[in-house]
Design a protein around this motif. Sequence first.
Motif, PDB file in Angstrom:
ATOM      1  N   VAL A 138       0.833  -1.209   0.000  1.00 25.33           N
ATOM      2  CA  VAL A 138       0.000   0.000   0.000  1.00 25.33           C
ATOM      3  C   VAL A 138       0.866   1.258   0.000  1.00 25.33           C
ATOM      4  CG1 VAL A 138      -1.635   1.357   1.368  1.00 25.33           C
ATOM      5  CG2 VAL A 138      -1.985  -1.114   1.086  1.00 25.33           C
ATOM      6  N   ALA A 139       1.847   1.322   0.891  1.00 23.92           N
ATOM      7  CA  ALA A 139       2.681   2.516   1.003  1.00 23.92           C
ATOM      8  C   ALA A 139       3.548   2.716  -0.235  1.00 23.92           C
ATOM      9  CB  ALA A 139       3.559   2.412   2.256  1.00 23.92           C
ATOM     10  N   ALA A 140       4.073   1.628  -0.794  1.00 24.98           N
ATOM     11  CA  ALA A 140       4.931   1.752  -1.973  1.00 24.98           C
ATOM     12  C   ALA A 140       4.149   2.262  -3.181  1.00 24.98           C
ATOM     13  CB  ALA A 140       5.581   0.402  -2.289  1.00 24.98           C
ATOM     14  N   VAL A 141       2.958   1.699  -3.409  1.00 31.35           N
ATOM     15  CA  VAL A 141       2.144   2.154  -4.541  1.00 31.35           C
ATOM     16  C   VAL A 141       1.648   3.578  -4.303  1.00 31.35           C
ATOM     17  CG1 VAL A 141       0.104   1.674  -5.945  1.00 31.35           C
ATOM     18  CG2 VAL A 141       1.460  -0.221  -5.046  1.00 31.35           C
ATOM     19  N   ALA A 142       1.266   3.882  -3.075  1.00 33.30           N
ATOM     20  CA  ALA A 142       0.836   5.247  -2.752  1.00 33.30           C
ATOM     21  C   ALA A 142       1.953   6.244  -3.040  1.00 33.30           C
ATOM     22  CB  ALA A 142       0.414   5.331  -1.288  1.00 33.30           C
ATOM     23  N   MET A 143       3.187   5.859  -2.742  1.00 36.17           N
ATOM     24  CA  MET A 143       4.311   6.754  -3.010  1.00 36.17           C
ATOM     25  C   MET A 143       4.422   7.085  -4.493  1.00 36.17           C
ATOM     26  SD  MET A 143       8.380   6.160  -2.425  1.00 36.17           S
ATOM     27  CE  MET A 143       9.536   7.420  -3.009  1.00 36.17           C
ATOM     28  N   LEU A 144       4.211   6.071  -5.346  1.00 35.78           N
ATOM     29  CA  LEU A 144       4.299   6.308  -6.788  1.00 35.78           C
ATOM     30  C   LEU A 144       3.255   7.331  -7.241  1.00 35.78           C
ATOM     31  CD1 LEU A 144       4.901   2.702  -8.163  1.00 35.78           C
ATOM     32  CD2 LEU A 144       6.579   4.425  -7.513  1.00 35.78           C
ATOM     33  N   PHE A 145       2.040   7.201  -6.727  1.00 35.43           N
ATOM     34  CA  PHE A 145       0.993   8.152  -7.112  1.00 35.43           C
ATOM     35  C   PHE A 145       1.253   9.534  -6.512  1.00 35.43           C
ATOM     36  CE2 PHE A 145      -1.294   4.322  -8.293  1.00 35.43           C
ATOM     37  CZ  PHE A 145      -1.988   4.736  -9.429  1.00 35.43           C
ATOM     38  N   LEU A 146       1.839   9.588  -5.332  1.00 41.71           N
ATOM     39  CA  LEU A 146       2.164  10.877  -4.723  1.00 41.71           C
ATOM     40  C   LEU A 146       3.236  11.618  -5.525  1.00 41.71           C
ATOM     41  CD1 LEU A 146       2.196   9.894  -0.938  1.00 41.71           C
ATOM     42  CD2 LEU A 146       0.601  11.469  -2.048  1.00 41.71           C
ATOM     43  N   THR A 147       4.182  10.873  -6.088  1.00 40.74           N
ATOM     44  CA  THR A 147       5.204  11.522  -6.903  1.00 40.74           C
ATOM     45  C   THR A 147       4.654  11.975  -8.249  1.00 40.74           C
ATOM     46  OG1 THR A 147       5.935   9.393  -7.815  1.00 40.74           O
ATOM     47  CG2 THR A 147       7.065  10.182  -5.849  1.00 40.74           C
ATOM     48  N   LEU A 148       3.558  11.356  -8.685  1.00 41.89           N
ATOM     49  CA  LEU A 148       2.953  11.741  -9.966  1.00 41.89           C
ATOM     50  C   LEU A 148       2.161  13.034  -9.883  1.00 41.89           C
ATOM     51  CD1 LEU A 148       1.475   8.568 -11.748  1.00 41.89           C
ATOM     52  CD2 LEU A 148       3.096  10.208 -12.691  1.00 41.89           C
ATOM     53  N   PHE A 149       1.286  13.125  -8.895  1.00 43.76           N
ATOM     54  CA  PHE A 149       0.303  14.209  -8.820  1.00 43.76           C
ATOM     55  C   PHE A 149       0.982  15.578  -8.891  1.00 43.76           C
ATOM     56  CE2 PHE A 149      -2.533  17.130  -6.592  1.00 43.76           C
ATOM     57  CZ  PHE A 149      -3.730  16.861  -7.216  1.00 43.76           C
ATOM     58  N   PRO A 150       0.430  16.528  -9.684  1.00 42.50           N
ATOM     59  CA  PRO A 150      -0.840  16.500 -10.424  1.00 42.50           C
ATOM     60  C   PRO A 150      -0.737  15.933 -11.838  1.00 42.50           C
ATOM     61  CG  PRO A 150       0.105  18.670 -10.576  1.00 42.50           C
ATOM     62  CD  PRO A 150       1.051  17.858  -9.724  1.00 42.50           C
ATOM     63  N   GLU A 151       0.417  15.389 -12.200  1.00 37.77           N
ATOM     64  CA  GLU A 151       0.546  14.754 -13.503  1.00 37.77           C
ATOM     65  C   GLU A 151       0.037  13.323 -13.426  1.00 37.77           C
ATOM     66  OE1 GLU A 151       4.443  17.034 -15.367  1.00 37.77           O
ATOM     67  OE2 GLU A 151       4.755  15.267 -14.112  1.00 37.77           O
ATOM     68  N   VAL A 152      -0.358  12.794 -14.584  1.00 38.12           N
ATOM     69  CA  VAL A 152      -0.720  11.381 -14.655  1.00 38.12           C
ATOM     70  C   VAL A 152       0.221  10.625 -15.585  1.00 38.12           C
ATOM     71  CG1 VAL A 152      -3.147  11.728 -14.061  1.00 38.12           C
ATOM     72  CG2 VAL A 152      -2.454  11.857 -16.460  1.00 38.12           C
ATOM     73  N   MET A 153       0.817  11.342 -16.558  1.00 34.15           N
ATOM     74  CA  MET A 153       1.868  10.786 -17.405  1.00 34.15           C
ATOM     75  C   MET A 153       2.795  11.924 -17.831  1.00 34.15           C
ATOM     76  SD  MET A 153       0.336   7.776 -19.905  1.00 34.15           S
ATOM     77  CE  MET A 153       1.981   7.270 -20.424  1.00 34.15           C
ATOM     78  N   PRO A 154       3.948  12.033 -17.200  1.00 30.10           N
ATOM     79  CA  PRO A 154       4.884  13.103 -17.574  1.00 30.10           C
ATOM     80  C   PRO A 154       5.472  12.865 -18.965  1.00 30.10           C
ATOM     81  CG  PRO A 154       5.384  12.187 -15.389  1.00 30.10           C
ATOM     82  CD  PRO A 154       4.406  11.253 -16.044  1.00 30.10           C
ATOM     83  N   SER A 155       5.743  13.951 -19.665  1.00 35.51           N
ATOM     84  CA  SER A 155       6.373  13.867 -20.982  1.00 35.51           C
ATOM     85  C   SER A 155       7.862  14.146 -20.849  1.00 35.51           C
ATOM     86  CB  SER A 155       5.750  14.890 -21.940  1.00 35.51           C
ATOM     87  OG  SER A 155       6.463  14.924 -23.172  1.00 35.51           O
ATOM     88  N   LEU A 156       8.677  13.285 -21.441  1.00 33.01           N
ATOM     89  CA  LEU A 156      10.124  13.488 -21.443  1.00 33.01           C
ATOM     90  C   LEU A 156      10.565  14.449 -22.539  1.00 33.01           C
ATOM     91  CD1 LEU A 156      11.396   9.819 -20.852  1.00 33.01           C
ATOM     92  CD2 LEU A 156      11.163  11.659 -19.171  1.00 33.01           C
ATOM     93  N   LEU A 157       9.673  14.726 -23.476  1.00 31.33           N
ATOM     94  CA  LEU A 157      10.015  15.606 -24.594  1.00 31.33           C
ATOM     95  C   LEU A 157       9.842  17.075 -24.237  1.00 31.33           C
ATOM     96  CD1 LEU A 157       8.382  13.618 -27.555  1.00 31.33           C
ATOM     97  CD2 LEU A 157      10.755  13.555 -26.761  1.00 31.33           C
ATOM     98  N   VAL A 193      -3.999  15.893 -14.321  1.00 31.12           N
ATOM     99  CA  VAL A 193      -5.380  15.632 -13.911  1.00 31.12           C
ATOM    100  C   VAL A 193      -6.337  16.641 -14.535  1.00 31.12           C
ATOM    101  CG1 VAL A 193      -4.759  14.538 -11.725  1.00 31.12           C
ATOM    102  CG2 VAL A 193      -5.045  17.027 -11.811  1.00 31.12           C
ATOM    103  N   THR A 194      -5.809  17.761 -14.978  1.00 33.61           N
ATOM    104  CA  THR A 194      -6.661  18.791 -15.587  1.00 33.61           C
ATOM    105  C   THR A 194      -6.877  18.553 -17.071  1.00 33.61           C
ATOM    106  OG1 THR A 194      -5.848  20.429 -13.986  1.00 33.61           O
ATOM    107  CG2 THR A 194      -6.972  21.270 -15.945  1.00 33.61           C
ATOM    108  N   ASN A 195      -5.788  18.414 -17.829  1.00 31.78           N
ATOM    109  CA  ASN A 195      -5.956  18.308 -19.285  1.00 31.78           C
ATOM    110  C   ASN A 195      -6.310  16.897 -19.751  1.00 31.78           C
ATOM    111  OD1 ASN A 195      -3.532  16.820 -19.347  1.00 31.78           O
ATOM    112  ND2 ASN A 195      -2.287  18.597 -19.918  1.00 31.78           N
ATOM    113  N   ALA A 196      -6.274  15.909 -18.862  1.00 35.69           N
ATOM    114  CA  ALA A 196      -6.603  14.536 -19.262  1.00 35.69           C
ATOM    115  C   ALA A 196      -7.977  14.094 -18.779  1.00 35.69           C
ATOM    116  CB  ALA A 196      -5.545  13.571 -18.719  1.00 35.69           C
ATOM    117  N   SER A 197      -8.678  14.944 -18.037  1.00 31.16           N
ATOM    118  CA  SER A 197      -9.915  14.518 -17.378  1.00 31.16           C
ATOM    119  C   SER A 197     -11.149  14.690 -18.258  1.00 31.16           C
ATOM    120  CB  SER A 197     -10.113  15.287 -16.077  1.00 31.16           C
ATOM    121  OG  SER A 197     -10.425  16.634 -16.342  1.00 31.16           O
TER     122      SER A 197
END
Length: 335
Positions: free
Chosen positions: A258-277, A285-289
């Motif tokens: 639970v804590a490990a997966v929660a950490m991954l989502f905490l590092t993401l927010f507010p992004e859901v998929m960062p762009s490397l480009l 969460v805003t432009n993908a919703s």
Amino acid sequence: MELHDVWFVLIAVLWIGYFFLEGFDFGVGILTRLLARDRTERRVLINTIGPVWDGNEVWLITAGGATFAAFPEWYATLFSGFYLPLLVILLCLIVRGVAFEYRAKRPGESWQRNWETAIFWTSLLPAFLWGVVFGNIVRGVKIDRHFEYAGGIGDLLNPYALLGGLVTLALFTFHGTVFTVLKTVGDIRERARGLALVLGVVTAVLASAFLLWTQAAHGDDTSLVALIVAVLALLAALAANRAGRDGRAFALSGLTVVAAVAMLFLTLFPEVMPSLLNADWSLTVTNASSTPYTLKIMTWCAGIATPIILLYQSWTYWVFRKRIGTQHIAPDTAH
């Protein structure tokens, strides 16, 4: 808090629930080759998850459906860019379900052995690939100005994501081993307890490296708290397993997930998929919703259906709570 923020949290909860439940499910499947010494012991392991494995996968279906409805841009980019690993996972889950249902349909030794082999591989591959997938989501991928994946399959096989795959593989196997200790009796239980100590140490090394890497690259204070909880829970699970406190060990191994997966989502927010480009091309969460009206309807539906599902699944685990051993396997089903 806006509704799209609420649904990001809800989707995170669904994935956490899925990995908590399907994690030990996959782990037990891996143990059919790693721990079991004969077909009777493999039957014991399969029976520990036989009544619940399909219910555990409901969390995956719900998480995927919620992502599709709440964040269609995220869903589209994710499933197009990660098509091959997600397809392999899907095929594994299909074959795995068939293997559980068809293994005992015929008494032939080769028939049952082949399905048992299928259970092993279709548990191991998804356990590894889910870590690769989420490692890439957190790290970021090549997303262009149209929010489309612009990379190739080779881009997904980077060191960070591959380490993430090893972490989920080790963590789920450890989680499944602790669950086996909780659900079995006799010699197989004692061997599982010893194996859990070894797997726990391996998992602690891999998970610490991956989570520290994640924290250094993407983390903040809240993700640091989740990291500390995950590491401490894993160490406490090892101690509880060694002390023979089976229920506490399983709860703590679950808290690690639970804590490990929660950490991954905490590092993401507010992004859901960062762009490397280009950071401006990242999915958030805003432009993908979806529209606020869609999210509102979804919230009402989830508020009604979720408690019913949780009650039913809890009842299932309560009914099938007893331990089993080789003495509970009838001779005509062991061959």
